[in-house]
Every structure is written in structure tokens, then in C-alpha cells.
Write an enzyme that holds these catalytic residues in place. Sequence first.
Site, PDB file in Angstrom:
ATOM      1  N   VAL A  29       0.843  -1.201   0.000  1.00  0.00           N
ATOM      2  CA  VAL A  29       0.000   0.000   0.000  1.00  0.00           C
ATOM      3  C   VAL A  29       0.876   1.248   0.000  1.00  0.00           C
ATOM      4  CG1 VAL A  29      -1.766   1.287   1.242  1.00  0.00           C
ATOM      5  CG2 VAL A  29      -1.871  -1.214   1.167  1.00  0.00           C
ATOM      6  N   ASP A  30       1.930   1.256   0.803  1.00  0.00           N
ATOM      7  CA  ASP A  30       2.857   2.382   0.812  1.00  0.00           C
ATOM      8  C   ASP A  30       3.520   2.555  -0.551  1.00  0.00           C
ATOM      9  OD1 ASP A  30       2.645   3.531   3.347  1.00  0.00           O
ATOM     10  OD2 ASP A  30       3.984   2.077   4.251  1.00  0.00           O
ATOM     11  N   VAL A  31       3.906   1.451  -1.163  1.00  0.00           N
ATOM     12  CA  VAL A  31       4.582   1.531  -2.456  1.00  0.00           C
ATOM     13  C   VAL A  31       3.634   2.100  -3.520  1.00  0.00           C
ATOM     14  CG1 VAL A  31       5.661   0.197  -4.300  1.00  0.00           C
ATOM     15  CG2 VAL A  31       6.216  -0.300  -1.909  1.00  0.00           C
TER      16      VAL A  31
END
Length: 402
Positions: A180-182
Site C-alpha cells: 500500500v505504501d509503495v
Amino acid sequence: MIAPTRPDALFPRESDGPLAGVVIADLSRVLAGPYATMLLADMGALVIKVESPRGDDTRTWMPPVRDGEATYFLSANRGKYSIALDFADPAQLRTAREIIARADVLVENFAPGRLDRFGLDYDTLAARHPDLVYASITGFGTEAGADLPGYDLLVQAVSGLMDLTGPADGDPTKVGVAVVDVITGLHAATGILAALHARSATGHGEHIEVNLLSSVLSGLVNQASAVVAGGAVPTRMGNAHPSVYPYEPFPTADRDLVIAVGNDAQFARLCEALGLPELAGDPRFMAMAGRNRHRADLRPLLADRLRTRTADQWFELLRAAQVPCGPIQGIDAGLRLAERLGLDPVVQAGSGKRRIPTVRHPIRYSRSHVDYSQAPPRLDADGDRVRAWLAAGERGRVTTPR
């Protein structure tokens, strides 16, 4: 103290990337923001990483380590220059404002409203610097979800991603990386590039807002579309695909092999390579919709034949037949495969005694160059350099434009 001099002498670059001359004040921490700004640094932007005196949280996220430094931090901070500033100290806050005044882009992922008391919010800065591109990354937006903490695992849980991941008869499972961060970092970088392009035509910056929940919902693509356009709620299917078959691991003589057949022509080639050409002509299996309906009949027929050879043997045979497939293996083996394929996946960031092995920038350019000249910085390693740059008094480009 480094004596003030020309900015391009203070921040020498080994290449002239497509973002040469763009200055980024990076106030972000952990992964989504730092990943975005690392990609932009790779493209030639000058990224000043403004950290608290404690440093980016990921500096303490260990093991694993390399020479006492967290490999997590090293993974997302190549190409940057670090200065540690305490915004509660008026003099250090002035330094932060000076950096921002020289920047084209500001990236931050503070809790909504946290920067207001320092005068580092978008409205305040845009009034002083109308050409500033200001990118904010939050967990759940700035309205009703402003108080929710933005951790990748939490967003995997509430978005539905975990509910889709794991065995059909098992528990929901997180993805093995902070995906999700990526995804959010990629969206942030895309928005920044679009805003810079718009600014080149209008002269005006703007506020970009990206949040983890919206990013992962967009990244759920066909599964989210099943809900919003089809009225169907997807369920966990383990390694199977809801719409494509065969598209999952199969047992071989030694280990599992993934077969990813995306169309009827590939299925016919698979059947021919397996010595089962009759399956391609079977009315149950000729078309994708039929293969999906009759996968319980088709799977054992394929699996029985695949068990007669090893995964590596089938990989070579099916690759020659242009059937998408590959053995399940670890990241170490994945890097070795990329090396064998000529993708050169590992690059050394930095120079001299400080050279850190990092994963190559994912984009190749026919004319422009990617910059790996700056290793991930130690905390406040470049504080004097940045102050000398500010003392030089020149806004904007720090490298010679093409």
C-alpha cells in the site's frame, strides 16, 4: 562549516537526469513519501531530506542491518541529502522555511494539521510561494479520517486487501511487503510530475493530496471493479484467479510451478507442450469462460502431466513454447534471475568509501540518465552542505541543464 560556493559544486551529480534542476524539500518519513522522493532523486532531482533530530523512524527498523544501518531505511532513501531540524526551535524552523523557499516541490506525510502551527501548511506556504508544488500523503484523507493513523498493515486490513489474500479456507493475510505504501508512493510521484508539467504552462503550483486508502482501492483494480461495477464481492481464492484459468501454481516432480495462461492461444500452446493437444479442442476448455467453469475437471489433467518433470525442466520447455510460467522462488533467486536476463537489478549507490548496494531504478530512458551518485544519507550528514547552499543565495537549478 563548508564555505558558501556554487550550488552545483555543493551537490555534484554524476548524471543529468530528466528532473535535473528540480529541488525537492522532503519532509516525509517511513516509506510512501521517501519511496516517491527516491524515485525523483534517481531522475536527477535534488532532494533535501529534512528529518527530526531523532531521524526517520525506519532508521531504527532493524534487523536486518548493513554495517549497523537498517536496510529498511536504505531501501527508500538513495540519492538524498539529510539535514536534521527541530521545528520547535525558531532558528531551525527558519532554516526549514529557507529550504522550502528554494524548493520546487515539498513532500510531507505529517498528520493532517500538524504542520499548521509551524506555518508549514499549504495555505501559508502557497501565499508566499505560489509556484510551489505541495504534496501531502495521509492514511485516510483530511476529513472524517484525519485522526486515523496511516500504517500500511491497517490499510491492508480495512481496504479489503487482506480479506482477498491467503488460503480460501484460511485467515486473511497481509501481503509480504508494504505494498500500500509503495502504490501510494507511485501515485504521489505521478501527481508531482503532473503538477510540475502543469506549472511549466501556468506558472502556478498546487496542492496534491494522496492517501493510502484511496491508493489501495485504486490498486485493487479488477477486484474493486467487481464490487462497484458488477455488484459482486470477491472472496479469498488462495493462489487462484477469479477470471483466468489456468493461472495458479501446479505441482511438479520437485516444487510448484506457476502457470499464467491469459488467452486461448496460450492454452493451446500449453496443451501441445504437455503432450495433451486434445484438451485444447475439448468443448469444456476451448474458451476462457469454459475453463473457469470446469477448472475442477481441468486441473488434475494438467497436474498429472506436470508431475512428470521438475519445475526447472518445465520452465525451460514451456518458455520455449511461449507459455507464461515460472517456478516459485525466493527474492534472492528472483534477483539472480533478473541478473541472468540482463536487467542488472543491483546498483551501487554512492562513491568512495560509502557505496551501498541498492535495487536499480525501475525505469530505463533512451536519452536521460539515472543518478546513483548519492548513497542513502546518515542522519544530518549534509547539514553544513545544505546551509552553505542556502547561504549561496541562488534559487532553483543546482545542475547545469541540458
